[in-house]
Design a protein around this motif. Structure first.
Motif, PDB file in Angstrom:
ATOM      1  N   UNK A 118       3.779  -4.431  -4.532  1.00 23.41           N
ATOM      2  CA  UNK A 118       3.230  -3.560  -5.148  1.00 23.41           C
ATOM      3  C   UNK A 118       3.031  -2.293  -4.451  1.00 23.41           C
ATOM      4  N   UNK A 119       3.669  -1.128  -4.797  1.00 19.50           N
ATOM      5  CA  UNK A 119       3.424   0.170  -4.071  1.00 19.50           C
ATOM      6  C   UNK A 119       2.758   1.106  -4.682  1.00 19.50           C
ATOM      7  N   UNK A 120       1.225   1.027  -4.728  1.00 16.57           N
ATOM      8  CA  UNK A 120       0.280   1.995  -5.322  1.00 16.57           C
ATOM      9  C   UNK A 120       0.386   3.282  -4.515  1.00 16.57           C
ATOM     10  N   UNK A 121       0.176   4.248  -5.058  1.00  9.63           N
ATOM     11  CA  UNK A 121       0.178   5.557  -4.449  1.00  9.63           C
ATOM     12  C   UNK A 121      -1.022   5.826  -3.409  1.00  9.63           C
ATOM     13  N   UNK A 122      -0.505   5.993  -2.259  1.00  7.25           N
ATOM     14  CA  UNK A 122      -1.352   6.120  -1.120  1.00  7.25           C
ATOM     15  C   UNK A 122      -2.227   7.327  -1.348  1.00  7.25           C
ATOM     16  N   UNK A 123      -3.526   7.102  -0.876  1.00 10.01           N
ATOM     17  CA  UNK A 123      -4.508   8.214  -0.779  1.00 10.01           C
ATOM     18  C   UNK A 123      -3.977   9.396  -0.016  1.00 10.01           C
ATOM     19  N   UNK A 124      -3.805   9.356   0.954  1.00  6.79           N
ATOM     20  CA  UNK A 124      -3.317  10.500   1.749  1.00  6.79           C
ATOM     21  C   UNK A 124      -2.069  11.335   1.342  1.00  6.79           C
ATOM     22  N   UNK A 143       3.728   8.016   2.003  1.00 11.94           N
ATOM     23  CA  UNK A 143       3.748   6.616   2.450  1.00 11.94           C
ATOM     24  C   UNK A 143       3.984   5.692   1.392  1.00 11.94           C
ATOM     25  N   UNK A 144       5.035   4.891   1.516  1.00 12.55           N
ATOM     26  CA  UNK A 144       5.547   3.864   0.730  1.00 12.55           C
ATOM     27  C   UNK A 144       5.032   2.658   1.359  1.00 12.55           C
ATOM     28  N   UNK A 145       3.914   1.916   0.897  1.00 13.43           N
ATOM     29  CA  UNK A 145       3.300   0.748   1.471  1.00 13.43           C
ATOM     30  C   UNK A 145       2.539  -0.082   0.284  1.00 13.43           C
ATOM     31  N   UNK A 146       2.755  -1.179   0.695  1.00 20.63           N
ATOM     32  CA  UNK A 146       2.080  -2.447  -0.417  1.00 20.63           C
ATOM     33  C   UNK A 146       0.499  -2.424  -0.160  1.00 20.63           C
ATOM     34  N   UNK A 147      -0.045  -2.819  -1.349  1.00 21.97           N
ATOM     35  CA  UNK A 147      -1.449  -3.259  -1.253  1.00 21.97           C
ATOM     36  C   UNK A 147      -1.698  -4.506  -2.340  1.00 21.97           C
ATOM     37  N   UNK A 148      -2.480  -5.363  -1.899  1.00 23.25           N
ATOM     38  CA  UNK A 148      -2.587  -6.256  -2.615  1.00 23.25           C
ATOM     39  C   UNK A 148      -3.905  -6.142  -3.527  1.00 23.25           C
ATOM     40  N   UNK A 149      -3.522  -5.940  -4.915  1.00 26.42           N
ATOM     41  CA  UNK A 149      -4.761  -5.395  -5.708  1.00 26.42           C
ATOM     42  C   UNK A 149      -5.797  -6.855  -6.085  1.00 26.42           C
ATOM     43  N   UNK A 150      -5.423  -7.996  -5.781  1.00 26.81           N
ATOM     44  CA  UNK A 150      -6.356  -9.143  -5.914  1.00 26.81           C
ATOM     45  C   UNK A 150      -7.320  -9.293  -4.550  1.00 26.81           C
ATOM     46  N   UNK A 151      -6.625  -9.201  -3.561  1.00 27.77           N
ATOM     47  CA  UNK A 151      -7.461  -9.466  -2.069  1.00 27.77           C
ATOM     48  C   UNK A 151      -7.963  -8.063  -1.723  1.00 27.77           C
ATOM     49  N   UNK A 152      -7.362  -6.771  -2.235  1.00 25.84           N
ATOM     50  CA  UNK A 152      -7.753  -5.701  -1.744  1.00 25.84           C
ATOM     51  C   UNK A 152      -7.341  -5.538  -0.296  1.00 25.84           C
TER      52      UNK A 152
END
Length: 335
Positions: A235-241, A291-300
């Motif tokens: 899941x590629x959320x929009x990275x903050x920077x 940055x296209x980078x994934x984060x895990x919304x469950x485990x943060x």
């Protein structure tokens, strides 16, 4: 992959926290439905997968080791075989734990004669020298199939496709940054103050390149960094920077992904801000880069594979590689 997340990114303040910490997301933004798509070459996920596997087959690409040297030579030879102009930028550094590193940024250019509009694509090609988040074999280097090799694999396939076509009227540069992943993760490692003129122990290759570009006066219209872009169900959320420095590029990329039907991968919600190679390209090279980078919304976090021995070919998904690769090459063809 550098391991800091930042919550509550604003113009006035940036709060750095470890990548295992929680992060906030904004309410979902609407993706523009007015994005025009020019047909781009079909991205070949099988080919990208083979490029990822080839890197992993060398073993951990830890700086100053034989697999690192051999993998770097392979990348240079492969890019040259596609008739891209290749520059090797070498430099020495010492890690936070006092290990010498012989580092090499690998830069390749397509349509190098075009000066007016160039797009910069990047990934890091080194891998973590220890499995510091694992419960076993913590002192052994990891293979880094996703954290490093996946982004390189996608960009090698894009390089291959562009070498077969003369229809792209812009210039493209690819940088494989070195020395990204030998950082001091102070969330569970003893903190070591930064020294030797570096700003951070992560992302040494991008720090160096951003202050010592391979060509005098080099610039790009914008950049796209790929990091950990091959994991299953990413899941590629929009990275903050990215949203701070280059919101219009975020709109461009996530908009094209939506038009291509990849909404399940590219999530139009803001995640945490991450200290990654794009930060230094934005800050010092003054090139707006996302940055296209994934984060895990469950485990943060970045997932349970991150900086463990689980980061091997078992977690690499052709479907994820396809979603990212087709999105990026479509963006290029719509410039």
């Amino acid at each position: 992959m550098t391991k800091q997340l930042i919550i509550g990114l604003t113009v006035l303040s940036i709060l750095a926290i470890s990548c295992d910490s929680s992060k906030k997301t904004t309410t979902e933004d609407k993706v523009s439905k007015n994005v025009k798509i020019v047909k781009a070459p079909s991205f070949n996920a099988d080919s990208a997968y083979s490029f990822v596997k080839k890197q992993v087959d060398f073993g951990p690409r830890v700086p100053s080791t034989r697999p690192h040297i051999e993998a770097g030579d392979y990348l240079v030879a492969k890019l040259k075989s596609y008739h891209w102009e290749v520059t090797e930028q070498t430099f020495d550094a010492t890690s936070f734990d006092y290990k010498p590193m012989a580092l090499r940024n690998i830069i390749a250019s397509y349509n190098p004669e075009i000066k007016t509009k160039r797009i910069l694509l990047a990934a890091h090609w080194d891998s973590r020298p220890f499995a510091d988040k694992d419960t076993e074999r913590k002192d052994e280097a990891i293979l880094g199939a996703n954290d490093g090799a996946s982004g390189v694999g996608v960009l090698l396939e894009i390089a291959r496709l562009l070498s077969q076509s003369d229809s792209l009227a812009i210039g493209v540069d690819i940088i494989f940054f070195d020395g990204e992943d030998w950082g001091n993760d102070s969330s569970h490692q003893r903190y070591t103050p930064v020294r030797d003129g570096w700003e951070d122990w992560w992302c040494l290759g991008s720090q160096y390149w951003s202050k010592n570009k391979h060509k005098r006066g080099y610039s790009a219209y914008y950049g796209i960094l790929l990091d950990m872009v091959g994991g299953k169900n990413a899941k590629f959320y929009v990275e903050g920077h990215s949203n701070f420095y280059a919101p219009s590029i975020v709109d461009k990329v996530w908009g094209q992904a939506s038009k291509l039907g990849y909404d399940r991968y590219f999530i139009r919600k803001e995640g945490g801000a991450i200290t990654d190679d794009h930060y230094f390209v934005n800050e010092y090279a003054k090139i707006p880069m996302i940055d296209i980078i994934p984060t895990d919304p469950v485990s943060n976090s970045f997932g349970d594979f991150h900086h463990t021995h689980k980061d091997n070919m078992d977690i690499i998904s052709r479907e994820t590689l396809q979603a990212v690769g087709q999105t990026v090459i479509t963006v290029l063809y719509n410039e």
